[in-house]
Design a protein around this motif. Structure first.
Motif, PDB file in Angstrom:
ATOM      1  N   GLU A 141     -55.774   8.915 -55.761  1.00 36.22           N
ATOM      2  CA  GLU A 141     -55.523  10.340 -55.997  1.00 36.22           C
ATOM      3  C   GLU A 141     -55.564  10.668 -57.488  1.00 36.22           C
ATOM      4  N   ALA A 142     -55.026   9.792 -58.310  1.00 37.82           N
ATOM      5  CA  ALA A 142     -55.084  10.012 -59.759  1.00 37.82           C
ATOM      6  C   ALA A 142     -56.535  10.023 -60.225  1.00 37.82           C
ATOM      7  N   ALA A 143     -57.345   9.136 -59.679  1.00 40.98           N
ATOM      8  CA  ALA A 143     -58.765   9.094 -60.022  1.00 40.98           C
ATOM      9  C   ALA A 143     -59.473  10.366 -59.552  1.00 40.98           C
ATOM     10  N   ARG A 144     -59.160  10.814 -58.341  1.00 40.72           N
ATOM     11  CA  ARG A 144     -59.788  12.041 -57.826  1.00 40.72           C
ATOM     12  C   ARG A 144     -59.490  13.229 -58.740  1.00 40.72           C
ATOM     13  N   GLN A 145     -58.230  13.363 -59.157  1.00 46.16           N
ATOM     14  CA  GLN A 145     -57.869  14.493 -60.004  1.00 46.16           C
ATOM     15  C   GLN A 145     -58.564  14.434 -61.359  1.00 46.16           C
ATOM     16  N   ALA A 203     -59.990  17.398 -51.183  1.00 46.06           N
ATOM     17  CA  ALA A 203     -58.796  17.014 -50.431  1.00 46.06           C
ATOM     18  C   ALA A 203     -58.144  15.842 -51.153  1.00 46.06           C
ATOM     19  N   SER A 204     -56.857  15.648 -50.895  1.00 47.92           N
ATOM     20  CA  SER A 204     -56.083  14.647 -51.621  1.00 47.92           C
ATOM     21  C   SER A 204     -56.012  13.323 -50.871  1.00 47.92           C
ATOM     22  N   GLU A 262     -68.301   7.262 -59.646  1.00 51.48           N
ATOM     23  CA  GLU A 262     -67.109   6.703 -60.282  1.00 51.48           C
ATOM     24  C   GLU A 262     -65.945   6.656 -59.290  1.00 51.48           C
ATOM     25  N   MET A 263     -65.815   7.717 -58.492  1.00 53.81           N
ATOM     26  CA  MET A 263     -64.772   7.748 -57.465  1.00 53.81           C
ATOM     27  C   MET A 263     -65.013   6.646 -56.432  1.00 53.81           C
ATOM     28  N   ALA A 264     -66.274   6.416 -56.118  1.00 51.66           N
ATOM     29  CA  ALA A 264     -66.606   5.391 -55.128  1.00 51.66           C
ATOM     30  C   ALA A 264     -66.146   4.010 -55.590  1.00 51.66           C
ATOM     31  N   GLN A 265     -66.326   3.702 -56.862  1.00 51.59           N
ATOM     32  CA  GLN A 265     -65.913   2.392 -57.368  1.00 51.59           C
ATOM     33  C   GLN A 265     -64.397   2.221 -57.295  1.00 51.59           C
ATOM     34  N   VAL A 266     -63.673   3.269 -57.694  1.00 57.38           N
ATOM     35  CA  VAL A 266     -62.210   3.203 -57.627  1.00 57.38           C
ATOM     36  C   VAL A 266     -61.756   3.075 -56.176  1.00 57.38           C
TER      37      VAL A 266
END
Length: 318
Positions: free
Chosen positions: A310-314, A122-123, A283-287
């Motif tokens: 969102e950029a990090a998720r993608q 999800a975004s 990595e997503m958690a840190q962002v």
């Protein structure tokens, strides 16, 4: 756990539970230590999360533990008017602030959507996530949080609660283990309030465990130790010593009022998440947690923060 198991760093412990008659008594926690049909850790304890509050402050101001978000905001307004900070928090340790995001998302959008977000499906610019930030921005904008929260670690924010300079702290039982026993009687607990009654009430329940590295030199002795640790009295002593709950359904916690309340919270949960930095990619958690820290300091940056997440998720989940 999966970060390590997908690299082959944890030993397969699948047969351990049947061999030691642990399959049934640890059944509720086995999914958290499983990948496919294999287990890679032995659950030892679990942590529940919610609001710890100063009873004297609540009594002096004339508020009761809230059951809904509106009641929470009304209580915070009265507390603020009385010259007390409603919510203490220390965001120098990024993880503590993620609890607010997790609970708001689960209470507003439900556990299924929250886990889709955690899995990168999800975004972060979805209107539902923007609604979470808008709701979170209400108490931030009204000055209900501790000033300069990023200057404090999570433990450094606890004295504000104990001294009555702040009224509430959304955290785990580490609040109690960080305070002298004589202070515990003045610290109460209530679950994160309901926001949308139509959304099932999921809770944040973090499972902890012990594993055997795949490269360990004495795996039989390691398994013997874990079988010893898993015995009811040993697991109970290990867990309650840290104000957390033992990961066995047959352990009696009737002599500990706080443990009883937390066990009831876990049993009544209509689903559970682990915690932001456990449920999503590291990595997503840190962002994400850095974004949450920035948002608490400057809620006007919400769109920029969510765009960055969102950029990090993608990039991370491509």
């Amino acid at each position: 756990m999966k970060t390590f198991t997908k690299r082959g760093l944890f030993d397969d412990m699948s047969g351990f539970f049947a061999e030691n008659n642990l399959t049934d008594v640890m059944k509720p926690w086995l999914p958290a230590v499983s990948e496919g049909d294999k287990q890679y850790m032995m659950p030892t304890n679990f942590t529940t999360w919610g609001f710890f509050y100063n009873k004297q402050v609540f009594e002096k101001v004339g508020v009761a533990p809230p059951a809904t978000w509106d009641e929470l905001m009304a209580a915070a307004a009265k507390i603020k008017a009385a010259g007390v900070t409603p919510f203490t928090i220390g965001t120098r340790d990024l993880w503590a602030n993620a609890l607010w995001f997790d609970y708001l998302d689960m209470r507003m959008n439900g556990l299924d959507f929250h886990m889709q977000l955690m899995d990168g499906k999800a975004s972060y610019t979805d209107p539902r996530v923007k609604a979470v930030f808008a709701k979170w921005g209400e108490p931030i904008g009204k000055g209900y949080f501790l000033d300069n929260a990023s200057s404090y670690g999570w433990q450094e924010a606890i004295p504000f609660l104990a001294q009555g300079k702040a009224a509430m702290y959304l955290l785990g039982p580490y609040v109690l283990t960080s305070l002298p026993a004589e202070v515990h009687g003045n610290i109460g607990f209530f679950p994160f309030p309901v926001i949308d009654p139509s959304v099932p009430k999921a809770e944040e329940i973090s499972v902890n465990g012990v594993t055997i590295p795949s490269g360990a030199k004495n795996k039989p002795l390691a398994r013997s130790f874990l079988a010893f640790l898993a015995q009811p009295d040993n697991l109970k002593a290990f867990a309650l010593g840290g104000a957390v709950l033992p990961a066995r359904t047959d352990v009696d916690v009737s002599g500990d009022a706080f443990a009883q309340s937390q066990m009831a919270l876990a049993k009544n949960a209509q689903g559970s998440a682990q915690f932001y930095d456990r449920d999503t990619d590291p990595e997503m958690a840190q962002v994400g947690m850095k974004g949450f820290q920035e948002f608490l300091a400057n809620p006007k940056r919400s769109d920029a923060v969510l765009d960055r997440l969102e950029a990090a998720r993608q990039r991370i989940f491509k």
